[in-house]
Design an enzyme around this catalytic site. Structure first.
Site, mmCIF file in Angstrom:
data_model
loop_
_atom_site.group_PDB
_atom_site.id
_atom_site.type_symbol
_atom_site.label_atom_id
_atom_site.label_comp_id
_atom_site.label_asym_id
_atom_site.label_seq_id
_atom_site.Cartn_x
_atom_site.Cartn_y
_atom_site.Cartn_z
ATOM 1 N N GLU A 97 0.885 -1.178 0.022
ATOM 2 C CA GLU A 97 0.033 0.133 -0.022
ATOM 3 C C GLU A 97 0.951 1.350 -0.072
ATOM 4 O O GLU A 97 1.983 1.209 0.507
ATOM 5 C CB GLU A 97 -0.891 -0.164 1.152
ATOM 6 C CG GLU A 97 -1.933 -1.140 1.151
ATOM 7 C CD GLU A 97 -3.089 -0.883 2.242
ATOM 8 O OE1 GLU A 97 -3.084 -0.208 2.923
ATOM 9 O OE2 GLU A 97 -4.135 -1.980 1.836
ATOM 10 N N CYS A 123 3.568 8.535 1.411
ATOM 11 C CA CYS A 123 3.795 7.526 2.405
ATOM 12 C C CYS A 123 4.257 6.096 1.565
ATOM 13 O O CYS A 123 3.367 5.607 0.794
ATOM 14 C CB CYS A 123 2.839 7.264 3.384
ATOM 15 S SG CYS A 123 3.390 5.754 4.450
ATOM 16 N N CYS A 130 5.764 -7.342 7.153
ATOM 17 C CA CYS A 130 6.966 -6.932 8.096
ATOM 18 C C CYS A 130 7.147 -8.094 9.174
ATOM 19 O O CYS A 130 6.197 -8.906 9.614
ATOM 20 C CB CYS A 130 6.307 -5.627 8.793
ATOM 21 S SG CYS A 130 7.653 -4.984 9.730
ATOM 22 N N CYS A 134 5.345 -5.249 15.652
ATOM 23 C CA CYS A 134 4.891 -4.286 16.712
ATOM 24 C C CYS A 134 3.370 -4.493 16.966
ATOM 25 O O CYS A 134 2.754 -4.835 15.963
ATOM 26 C CB CYS A 134 5.122 -2.846 16.258
ATOM 27 S SG CYS A 134 6.664 -2.283 15.906
ATOM 28 N N CYS A 137 0.384 -2.735 15.342
ATOM 29 C CA CYS A 137 0.505 -2.383 13.796
ATOM 30 C C CYS A 137 -0.301 -3.466 13.187
ATOM 31 O O CYS A 137 -0.046 -4.770 13.097
ATOM 32 C CB CYS A 137 1.847 -2.421 13.508
ATOM 33 S SG CYS A 137 1.980 -2.261 11.576
ATOM 34 N N GLY A 181 6.228 -2.466 6.362
ATOM 35 C CA GLY A 181 7.678 -3.047 6.313
ATOM 36 C C GLY A 181 8.638 -2.071 7.089
ATOM 37 O O GLY A 181 8.251 -0.854 7.520
ATOM 38 N N GLU A 182 9.784 -2.634 7.483
ATOM 39 C CA GLU A 182 10.789 -1.922 8.166
ATOM 40 C C GLU A 182 11.853 -1.762 7.017
ATOM 41 O O GLU A 182 12.812 -2.585 6.987
ATOM 42 C CB GLU A 182 11.444 -2.885 9.327
ATOM 43 C CG GLU A 182 12.662 -2.644 9.900
ATOM 44 C CD GLU A 182 12.946 -1.044 10.431
ATOM 45 O OE1 GLU A 182 13.113 -0.283 9.800
ATOM 46 O OE2 GLU A 182 12.278 -0.626 11.555
ATOM 47 N N SER A 211 11.274 6.013 8.623
ATOM 48 C CA SER A 211 11.062 5.624 10.149
ATOM 49 C C SER A 211 11.506 4.289 10.289
ATOM 50 O O SER A 211 11.443 3.399 9.405
ATOM 51 C CB SER A 211 9.564 5.879 10.235
ATOM 52 O OG SER A 211 9.219 5.489 11.578
ATOM 53 N N SER A 234 10.717 4.903 15.774
ATOM 54 C CA SER A 234 9.530 4.731 16.073
ATOM 55 C C SER A 234 9.725 4.080 17.679
ATOM 56 O O SER A 234 10.009 3.305 17.954
ATOM 57 C CB SER A 234 8.921 3.530 15.506
ATOM 58 O OG SER A 234 7.590 3.389 15.675
ATOM 59 N N LEU A 235 9.583 5.182 18.700
ATOM 60 C CA LEU A 235 9.996 4.982 20.109
ATOM 61 C C LEU A 235 8.805 4.111 21.026
ATOM 62 O O LEU A 235 9.089 3.163 21.312
ATOM 63 C CB LEU A 235 10.371 6.172 20.941
ATOM 64 C CG LEU A 235 10.837 6.182 22.128
ATOM 65 C CD1 LEU A 235 12.028 5.322 22.352
ATOM 66 C CD2 LEU A 235 11.116 7.605 22.985
ATOM 67 N N ASN A 236 7.832 4.780 20.992
ATOM 68 C CA ASN A 236 6.447 4.241 21.384
ATOM 69 C C ASN A 236 6.606 3.829 23.051
ATOM 70 O O ASN A 236 5.557 3.155 23.334
ATOM 71 C CB ASN A 236 5.987 3.289 20.599
ATOM 72 C CG ASN A 236 5.976 3.647 19.034
ATOM 73 O OD1 ASN A 236 5.474 4.782 18.858
ATOM 74 N ND2 ASN A 236 6.250 2.812 18.045
ATOM 75 N N ASN A 310 -4.531 4.744 16.106
ATOM 76 C CA ASN A 310 -5.858 4.614 15.537
ATOM 77 C C ASN A 310 -6.487 3.135 15.728
ATOM 78 O O ASN A 310 -5.742 2.261 15.412
ATOM 79 C CB ASN A 310 -5.440 4.778 13.889
ATOM 80 C CG ASN A 310 -4.869 5.949 13.498
ATOM 81 O OD1 ASN A 310 -5.741 6.907 13.644
ATOM 82 N ND2 ASN A 310 -3.739 6.322 13.161
ATOM 83 N N CYS A 353 -1.060 5.767 10.293
ATOM 84 C CA CYS A 353 -0.075 4.961 10.775
ATOM 85 C C CYS A 353 -0.213 3.602 11.499
ATOM 86 O O CYS A 353 -1.119 3.694 12.318
ATOM 87 C CB CYS A 353 0.886 5.819 11.884
ATOM 88 S SG CYS A 353 2.347 5.090 12.402
HETATM 89 S S1 SF4 Z 1 5.001 -0.386 13.000
HETATM 90 FE FE1 SF4 Z 1 6.628 -0.622 11.107
HETATM 91 S S2 SF4 Z 1 8.339 -1.958 11.965
HETATM 92 FE FE2 SF4 Z 1 6.536 -2.021 13.384
HETATM 93 S S3 SF4 Z 1 5.345 -3.867 12.617
HETATM 94 FE FE3 SF4 Z 1 4.391 -2.291 11.567
HETATM 95 S S4 SF4 Z 1 5.347 -1.852 9.635
HETATM 96 FE FE4 SF4 Z 1 6.708 -3.392 10.901
#
Ligand code: SF4
Length: 369
Positions: A97, A123, A130, A134, A137, A181-182, A211, A234-236, A310, A353
């Site tokens: 996407e 984006c 991925c 996380c 996500c 993805g990362e 990111s 991406s600290l979180n 979200n 996000c």
């Molecule tokens: S936030 Fe980014 S790194 Fe984490 S699982 Fe989702 S896509 Fe992967």
């Protein structure tokens, strides 16, 4: 495991690779420049459209299986705020996407479009699925399917620029590598894509942000790059215990290792590292967490983007209250850290996000002819 895909796509090849290819056809080097200009300057969609090349050469390229190979924007959903989310089909049938956000990325107010220039943020995805997992996500739910090639990463941008008739150099386009993805687990292809976008397509790296969830060795490599986008971490979470629960990758590289790597990045006078912090109700949004964030980032040229989580199906978190989000924001600012609360974009079409997931069956997606 990620599998690499071999294609005969021309888009994504470096100028040197194009030169070698063209010379292998017994052609003069200037033909390679014409090919490059067509691919990256004109952003042609097919070999047939490269009319600067002789017909025989185009036919030979096609006969040998070469294609331009731009990813196809197969379906779209448009949000009430103008955001468009695309289901992008790749040559092997996999999909990712990509999102077009007119006016900005939500961290700023939309700018007036009255002067006729287009302003937007795209984006971009870097992997199909991925592996990082996380917990907040939706992309994580897909698992890891494969890495994208450099051409597939930069090609998402070219396809979206074509759809919106963007003139690079005149219109103002920002790129965020924050889709599926990362990027730092697909580092070489990601950086190849960045170089194509900067040197061939003409989008300055200062208008790009990547990111990462915190892949420490890749951050150290990134620090050495002569041309690199802005970095967002991406600290979180404000401590390892909470971060391990939200982002299991913390077990591999804890917050201290992550921040040490970030400190190795040379920054210009007015440059910042952005820390993304998804506020999860009751998990990481309390005053003690804000205090810990302030202590972690003390003395760093840092700014914090707060993202009000979200909601998504099957994800076990609650949206934070407006009150706790506002309090968190105020505590950071009062503590001397610039903080911004991201205006969610496209929430109604799952483009915000952590919400990118290939949902073909979903209503609201319409085919692009
Ligand atoms: S936030 Fe980014 S790194 Fe984490 S699982 Fe989702 S896509 Fe992967």
């Amino acid at each position: 495991m990620a599998t690499e895909i071999k294609t005969k796509a021309l888009f994504g090849k470096t100028p040197e690779e194009l030169r070698v290819l063209i010379e292998s056809f017994g052609q003069k080097p200037y033909r390679a420049k014409q090919l490059r200009d067509a691919l990256y300057g004109e952003r042609v969609a097919s070999v047939e459209e490269i009319t600067t090349l002789p017909v025989e050469l185009r036919e030979r390229l096609e006969a040998e299986g070469y294609t331009v190979g731009l990813p196809e924007l197969a379906q779209t959903a448009k949000s009430v705020d103008g955001t468009e989310r695309y289901l992008v089909r790749l040559a092997d049938g996999e999909t990712v996407e990509t999102v077009w956000m007119p006016g900005g990325d939500g961290a700023e107010l939309p700018e007036a479009d009255g002067d006729g220039y287009k302003r937007a943020t795209i984006c971009v995805s870097s992997q199909v699925g991925c592996a990082v997992n996380c917990q907040f996500c939706l992309t994580a739910k897909l698992g890891m399917r494969r890495n994208l090639t450099a051409g597939e990463i930069a090609g998402q941008v070219a396809a979206v620029l074509n759809r919106h008739g963007v003139q690079v150099g005149k219109d103002r386009i920002n790129l965020v590598f924050m889709g599926m993805g990362e990027p730092f687990l697909n580092y070489d292809s990601f950086m190849d894509a960045v170089r194509i976008l900067v040197h061939q397509i003409g989008i300055p790296e200062s208008r790009m942000t990547v990111s990462t969830s915190g892949i420490e060795p890749a951050i150290r490599r990134f620090a050495e790059e002569p041309v690199r986008p802005n970095l967002a971490i991406s600290l979180n979470a404000s401590n390892d215990t909470v971060r391990e629960a939200v982002m299991p990758i913390t077990r591999k590289w804890n917050i201290e290792a992550l921040l040490e790597a970030v400190r190795s990045i040379p920054l210009g006078k007015r440059q910042y590292v952005t820390f993304e912090y998804v506020l999860l109700g009751g998990v990481n949004d309390q005053p003690e967490h804000a205090k810990e964030v302030l202590a972690l980032l003390k003395g760093m040229p840092a700014k914090v983007n707060l993202i009000v989580w979200n909601p998504g199906p099957g994800v076990p978190y609650e949206q934070p209250s407006q009150e706790s989000a506002d309090r968190f924001h105020k505590m950071l600012v009062d503590g001397g850290i610039p903080a911004f609360t991201r205006r969610p974009r496209g929430r109604d079409i799952y483009a915000a996000c952590g919400q990118l997931k290939r949902t073909v069956e979903e209503p609201g997606l319409v085919s692009i002819q």
